[in-house]
Design a protein around this motif. Structure first.
Motif, mmCIF file in Angstrom:
data_model
loop_
_atom_site.group_PDB
_atom_site.id
_atom_site.type_symbol
_atom_site.label_atom_id
_atom_site.label_comp_id
_atom_site.label_asym_id
_atom_site.label_seq_id
_atom_site.Cartn_x
_atom_site.Cartn_y
_atom_site.Cartn_z
ATOM 1 N N PRO A 168 26.680 40.644 50.079
ATOM 2 C CA PRO A 168 27.501 39.425 50.096
ATOM 3 C C PRO A 168 27.170 38.425 48.989
ATOM 4 O O PRO A 168 28.026 37.616 48.608
ATOM 5 N N ILE A 169 25.949 38.474 48.435
ATOM 6 C CA ILE A 169 25.570 37.522 47.393
ATOM 7 C C ILE A 169 26.429 37.692 46.141
ATOM 8 O O ILE A 169 26.558 36.772 45.335
ATOM 9 N N PHE A 170 27.044 38.858 45.969
ATOM 10 C CA PHE A 170 27.869 39.098 44.785
ATOM 11 C C PHE A 170 29.216 38.386 44.864
ATOM 12 O O PHE A 170 29.830 38.106 43.828
ATOM 13 N N PHE A 171 29.699 38.069 46.060
ATOM 14 C CA PHE A 171 31.027 37.483 46.199
ATOM 15 C C PHE A 171 31.038 36.017 45.788
ATOM 16 O O PHE A 171 30.145 35.251 46.150
ATOM 17 N N ASP A 172 32.069 35.631 45.029
ATOM 18 C CA ASP A 172 32.170 34.262 44.527
ATOM 19 C C ASP A 172 33.416 33.574 45.080
ATOM 20 O O ASP A 172 33.388 33.021 46.168
ATOM 21 N N LYS A 173 34.540 33.652 44.384
ATOM 22 C CA LYS A 173 35.754 32.938 44.799
ATOM 23 C C LYS A 173 36.812 33.908 45.295
ATOM 24 O O LYS A 173 36.900 35.050 44.828
ATOM 25 N N THR A 174 37.641 33.442 46.255
ATOM 26 C CA THR A 174 38.658 34.284 46.880
ATOM 27 C C THR A 174 40.067 33.865 46.463
ATOM 28 O O THR A 174 40.377 32.674 46.395
ATOM 29 N N TYR A 175 40.909 34.863 46.198
ATOM 30 C CA TYR A 175 42.322 34.637 45.883
ATOM 31 C C TYR A 175 43.174 35.531 46.782
ATOM 32 O O TYR A 175 42.736 36.601 47.218
ATOM 33 N N TYR A 176 44.392 35.085 47.056
ATOM 34 C CA TYR A 176 45.362 35.928 47.744
ATOM 35 C C TYR A 176 46.153 36.711 46.700
ATOM 36 O O TYR A 176 46.469 36.193 45.628
ATOM 37 N N LEU A 177 46.491 37.938 47.042
ATOM 38 C CA LEU A 177 47.296 38.771 46.144
ATOM 39 C C LEU A 177 48.577 39.144 46.869
ATOM 40 O O LEU A 177 48.530 39.639 48.004
ATOM 41 N N GLY A 178 49.710 38.889 46.249
ATOM 42 C CA GLY A 178 50.994 39.190 46.875
ATOM 43 C C GLY A 178 51.895 39.983 45.948
ATOM 44 O O GLY A 178 51.762 39.907 44.723
ATOM 45 N N HIS B 253 38.573 39.071 45.159
ATOM 46 C CA HIS B 253 37.355 38.259 45.116
ATOM 47 C C HIS B 253 36.691 38.413 43.761
ATOM 48 O O HIS B 253 36.409 39.539 43.333
ATOM 49 N N THR B 254 36.443 37.302 43.090
ATOM 50 C CA THR B 254 35.634 37.388 41.878
ATOM 51 C C THR B 254 34.190 37.628 42.295
ATOM 52 O O THR B 254 33.722 37.108 43.309
ATOM 53 N N LEU B 255 33.509 38.444 41.521
ATOM 54 C CA LEU B 255 32.126 38.827 41.826
ATOM 55 C C LEU B 255 31.198 38.338 40.715
ATOM 56 O O LEU B 255 31.602 38.212 39.555
ATOM 57 N N HIS B 256 29.958 38.079 41.083
ATOM 58 C CA HIS B 256 28.951 37.782 40.073
ATOM 59 C C HIS B 256 28.576 39.073 39.358
ATOM 60 O O HIS B 256 28.544 40.153 39.955
ATOM 61 N N GLU C 142 23.546 38.048 36.876
ATOM 62 C CA GLU C 142 23.632 36.668 37.337
ATOM 63 C C GLU C 142 22.902 36.460 38.663
ATOM 64 O O GLU C 142 22.717 35.319 39.097
ATOM 65 N N ILE C 143 22.522 37.546 39.308
ATOM 66 C CA ILE C 143 21.820 37.450 40.587
ATOM 67 C C ILE C 143 20.322 37.278 40.335
ATOM 68 O O ILE C 143 19.690 38.127 39.700
ATOM 69 N N ARG C 144 19.773 36.188 40.824
ATOM 70 C CA ARG C 144 18.356 35.915 40.600
ATOM 71 C C ARG C 144 17.489 36.666 41.624
ATOM 72 O O ARG C 144 17.873 36.846 42.775
#
Length: 230
Positions: free
Chosen positions: A103-113, A162-165, A169-171
């Motif tokens: 789950p740490i990889f997930f950043d921002k969420t968008y809807y796709l239509g 979902h944009t991912l890191h 970028e993961i520390r």
């Protein structure tokens, strides 16, 4: 109806259909302006050379990337040339098991239509297939001059993106957090575990996001705050 923040073609295998991407969340981030006390006059910041204290014209400013030892200078025209162009297609590289994605990889969420009712069937087939297989489509694409790693998922009957890191970028928590306990150093007894589990069980609640509020935002923007006319 909202306008899509990106529109293009979703492609996987031999299947292709047009889609639009829409913002799924809003942010409570407050943006303050600086005003002179007793007025509604904005206070502007100047571009000042920190060594000389003199103001610098916009045309004399270049961007510099700090490598730690020195700055790599980039002219505005160079930045335009090396910036990635906007993607016209979202091409799925492959499908991964969602349980394998931390789950740490997930950043921002968008809807796709789908862009058109005639694509409803292929859209629904993809959404249901992802839900039943618990998989996500992985792709890279460019939006607003930036390249993103993204995951295409099924969530409650719709497709979400979902944009991912990126991996780098993961520390590493063991490098960032001091005094993390090592497994060999912290042994717990069965009795202690039962007590901890009982405490958690006694405080269990149902998930209701509407029960939580951003009190800071409400207090700052509330009706009783002082106002300054424009």
């Amino acid at each position: 109806m909202a306008r899509p923040v990106w529109a293009g073609v979703l492609s996987f295998g031999l299947v292709t259909f047009p889609v639009g991407m829409y913002t799924a969340t809003d942010s409570h981030t407050l943006h303050f302006h600086q005003l002179q006390r007793g007025t509604s006059d904005r206070v502007r910041n100047k571009r000042v050379n920190e060594r000389t204290g003199k103001e610098v014209d916009l045309g004399d400013i270049v961007k510099g990337f700090d490598t730690g030892d020195e700055y790599v200078l980039v002219e505005p025209k160079e930045l335009e040339d090396i910036a990635p162009g906007r993607s016209k297609a979202l091409e799925i590289t492959g499908f991964v098991d969602l349980d394998e994605v931390d789950p740490i990889f997930f950043d921002k969420t968008y809807y796709l239509g789908p862009k058109g009712k005639e694509y409803a069937k292929v859209y629904t087939l993809l959404e249901k297939a992802l839900a039943q297989t618990n998989r996500a489509g992985v792709a890279t694409f460019v939006m607003r001059g930036r390249e993103y790693l993204v995951a295409l998922k099924s969530e409650e009957g719709i497709l979400t993106l979902h944009t991912l890191h990126w991996a780098d970028e993961i520390r590493d928590p063991h490098e960032e957090v001091p005094d993390l306990p090592a497994k060999a150093e912290t042994r717990t007894s069965p009795k202690e575990m039962r007590m901890a589990e009982q405490l958690i069980g006694s405080m269990s609640i149902g998930w209701d996001p509407e029960a939580f509020h951003d009190t800071f935002q409400e207090k700052v923007s509330g009706p009783n705050r002082r106002q300054a006319g424009r």
